[in-house]
Write an enzyme that holds these catalytic residues in place. Structure first.
Site, PDB file in Angstrom:
ATOM      1  N   ASN A  97     -42.938 -65.213  25.396  1.00 19.87           N
ATOM      2  CA  ASN A  97     -43.728 -64.039  25.777  1.00 19.87           C
ATOM      3  C   ASN A  97     -43.327 -62.889  24.867  1.00 19.87           C
ATOM      4  O   ASN A  97     -42.252 -62.306  25.037  1.00 19.87           O
ATOM      5  CB  ASN A  97     -43.454 -63.719  27.253  1.00 19.87           C
ATOM      6  CG  ASN A  97     -44.188 -62.473  27.709  1.00 19.87           C
ATOM      7  OD1 ASN A  97     -45.067 -61.961  27.010  1.00 19.87           O
ATOM      8  ND2 ASN A  97     -43.833 -61.984  28.893  1.00 19.87           N
ATOM      9  N   LYS A 126     -44.661 -60.045  24.655  1.00 18.80           N
ATOM     10  CA  LYS A 126     -44.897 -58.748  25.310  1.00 18.80           C
ATOM     11  C   LYS A 126     -45.589 -57.773  24.342  1.00 18.80           C
ATOM     12  O   LYS A 126     -46.369 -58.201  23.496  1.00 18.80           O
ATOM     13  CB  LYS A 126     -43.595 -58.172  25.857  1.00 18.80           C
ATOM     14  CG  LYS A 126     -42.817 -59.175  26.710  1.00 18.80           C
ATOM     15  CD  LYS A 126     -41.749 -58.524  27.528  1.00 18.80           C
ATOM     16  CE  LYS A 126     -40.862 -59.586  28.131  1.00 18.80           C
ATOM     17  NZ  LYS A 126     -40.003 -59.063  29.194  1.00 18.80           N
ATOM     18  N   HIS A 186     -46.852 -61.926  35.838  1.00 17.76           N
ATOM     19  CA  HIS A 186     -45.572 -61.509  35.267  1.00 17.76           C
ATOM     20  C   HIS A 186     -45.075 -60.271  36.017  1.00 17.76           C
ATOM     21  O   HIS A 186     -45.856 -59.403  36.412  1.00 17.76           O
ATOM     22  CB  HIS A 186     -45.728 -61.212  33.773  1.00 17.76           C
ATOM     23  CG  HIS A 186     -44.415 -61.036  33.087  1.00 17.76           C
ATOM     24  ND1 HIS A 186     -43.703 -59.859  33.151  1.00 17.76           N
ATOM     25  CD2 HIS A 186     -43.670 -61.900  32.358  1.00 17.76           C
ATOM     26  CE1 HIS A 186     -42.575 -60.007  32.474  1.00 17.76           C
ATOM     27  NE2 HIS A 186     -42.527 -61.237  31.984  1.00 17.76           N
ATOM     28  N   GLU A 221     -43.746 -57.630  35.083  1.00 19.76           N
ATOM     29  CA  GLU A 221     -44.095 -56.323  34.513  1.00 19.76           C
ATOM     30  C   GLU A 221     -45.512 -55.912  34.923  1.00 19.76           C
ATOM     31  O   GLU A 221     -45.809 -54.727  35.070  1.00 19.76           O
ATOM     32  CB  GLU A 221     -43.898 -56.360  32.996  1.00 19.76           C
ATOM     33  CG  GLU A 221     -42.408 -56.359  32.648  1.00 19.76           C
ATOM     34  CD  GLU A 221     -42.042 -57.078  31.377  1.00 19.76           C
ATOM     35  OE1 GLU A 221     -42.917 -57.373  30.549  1.00 19.76           O
ATOM     36  OE2 GLU A 221     -40.828 -57.378  31.222  1.00 19.76           O
ATOM     37  N   GLU A 251     -39.169 -66.399  37.629  1.00 16.69           N
ATOM     38  CA  GLU A 251     -38.517 -65.351  36.846  1.00 16.69           C
ATOM     39  C   GLU A 251     -37.962 -64.281  37.790  1.00 16.69           C
ATOM     40  O   GLU A 251     -38.696 -63.360  38.192  1.00 16.69           O
ATOM     41  CB  GLU A 251     -39.518 -64.696  35.893  1.00 16.69           C
ATOM     42  CG  GLU A 251     -40.149 -65.663  34.902  1.00 16.69           C
ATOM     43  CD  GLU A 251     -40.635 -64.928  33.666  1.00 16.69           C
ATOM     44  OE1 GLU A 251     -40.083 -65.200  32.599  1.00 16.69           O
ATOM     45  OE2 GLU A 251     -41.518 -64.073  33.783  1.00 16.69           O
ATOM     46  N   GLY A 287     -35.131 -59.340  30.879  1.00 20.35           N
ATOM     47  CA  GLY A 287     -34.828 -58.288  29.911  1.00 20.35           C
ATOM     48  C   GLY A 287     -33.529 -57.554  30.176  1.00 20.35           C
ATOM     49  O   GLY A 287     -33.266 -56.507  29.581  1.00 20.35           O
ATOM     50  N   SER A 302     -33.751 -63.636  30.646  1.00 16.65           N
ATOM     51  CA  SER A 302     -32.594 -63.550  29.748  1.00 16.65           C
ATOM     52  C   SER A 302     -32.123 -64.912  29.230  1.00 16.65           C
ATOM     53  O   SER A 302     -30.920 -65.106  28.992  1.00 16.65           O
ATOM     54  CB  SER A 302     -31.450 -62.777  30.413  1.00 16.65           C
ATOM     55  OG  SER A 302     -31.850 -61.444  30.658  1.00 16.65           O
TER      56      SER A 302
END
Ligand code: PEP
Length: 298
Positions: free
Chosen positions: A54, A56, A138, A140, A208, A214, A254
């Site tokens: 990904n 991003k 996701h 985010e 996730e 991140g 991560s």
């Protein structure tokens, strides 16, 4: 591997850690020659190892050209499905330069047919440029953009109806884990997908944990395995044993070149969704090739 926060110790989930792994093969023969056969070991599901990158909201024409060159030059194990997700505006560049060995995903898609939806991209448009996958749910998009379970589920249904395959993300916030709600959150997000999805053949589930995305705080292999097994069991109970076996459940948060092999050894971890480390070609190749951690010579 960076240590997970002490408050995230796997014992935190112990009351539900007894969820049993479905009765599916633990050893799956994946290929053989006259001289040597290789087996996937420690694999509860029957699906092919899957690694997604990904990217991003990162990259420029130049940096993406360099990354594509690195990926084209990498030696990748054959028994892994590999997908990368560039920002929308670079999908065409990537499609036109990346080896066909690696498929391409979008990072979002509109909920239905295109039209008067300023700033959106439709599933039909993804198909038009040869983009086979989309990442949905996701964290985010859930927690920064504000997409909710139902909206995400409907997006998944529409994408699948247009033959765009879905990487369906689920995962709990740190406070939800600390409140003992990890399974409740993951199962609620799974149900929202299940309410909209009738055919799971083109769906990969990405677990996730939001606290690991991140942050450099990767889940321990045991923490990830515990949730993956529970999600597979949820599929078995709520969809079917066949879907539980065949659906890839990948881990994201991560993952890097140094920690991927230990995670890959866990029986319910069928691959990875990778953010930061997917921007470095050699590291991403190492993560793809961590499938070898699941193999032993027969
Ligand atoms: C992700 O964005 O899906 C992700 C897992 O990011 P990172 O690997 O950087 O934690």
């Amino acid at each position: 591997m960076a240590a997970a926060p002490s408050s995230l110790a796997s014992s935190h989930l112990s009351p539900i850690a007894a969820v049993s792994t479905p009765a599916v093969p633990h050893q799956l023969r994946i290929g053989c020659s006259r001289r040597r056969a290789q087996r996937i070991v420690a694999m509860a599901g029957s699906g092919k190892f899957f690694v997604g990158g990904n990217w991003k909201c990162n990259g420029t024409k130049d940096s993406i050209s360099k990354l594509v060159s690195e990926l084209n030059a990498a030696t990748l194990e054959t028994d892994v499905d590999v997908v990368v997700a560039p920002p929308f505006i670079y999908i065409d560049q990537v499609k036109n330069s990346l080896t066909g060995r690696i498929e391409v995903s979008a990072q979002n898609v509109w909920i239905g047919k295109g039209g008067a939806y300023t700033g959106e991209i439709s599933a039909e448009q993804l198909v038009d440029i040869g983009c086979q996958w989309v990442i949905l749910g996701h964290s985010e998009r859930r927690h920064i953009i504000g997409e909710n379970d139902e909206f995400i589920g409907k997006k998944a249904a529409y994408a699948l109806s247009q033959n765009v395959k879905v990487i369906a993300c689920i995962g709990e916030l740190l406070e939800e884990r600390e409140a003992g709600k990890t399974f409740d959150v993951c199962f609620r997000q799974m149900k929202a997908f299940a309410d909209s999805i009738s055919n799971w053949a083109d769906v990969v589930i990405a677990y996730e944990p939001v606290w690991a995305i991140g942050t450099g705080k990767v889940a321990t292999p045991e923490q990830a395995q515990e949730v993956h097994a529970a999600v597979r069991n949820w599929l078995k109970t709520n969809i079917s044993p066949d879907v539980a076996s065949s659906t890839r459940i990948i881990y994201g948060g991560s993952v890097n070149a140094a920690n991927c092999a230990e995670l890959a050894k866990k029986e319910d971890i069928d691959g990875f969704l990778v953010g930061g480390a997917s921007l470095k070609g050699p590291d991403f190749a190492t993560i793809i090739n961590s499938v070898t951690a699941k193999k032993v010579a027969a």
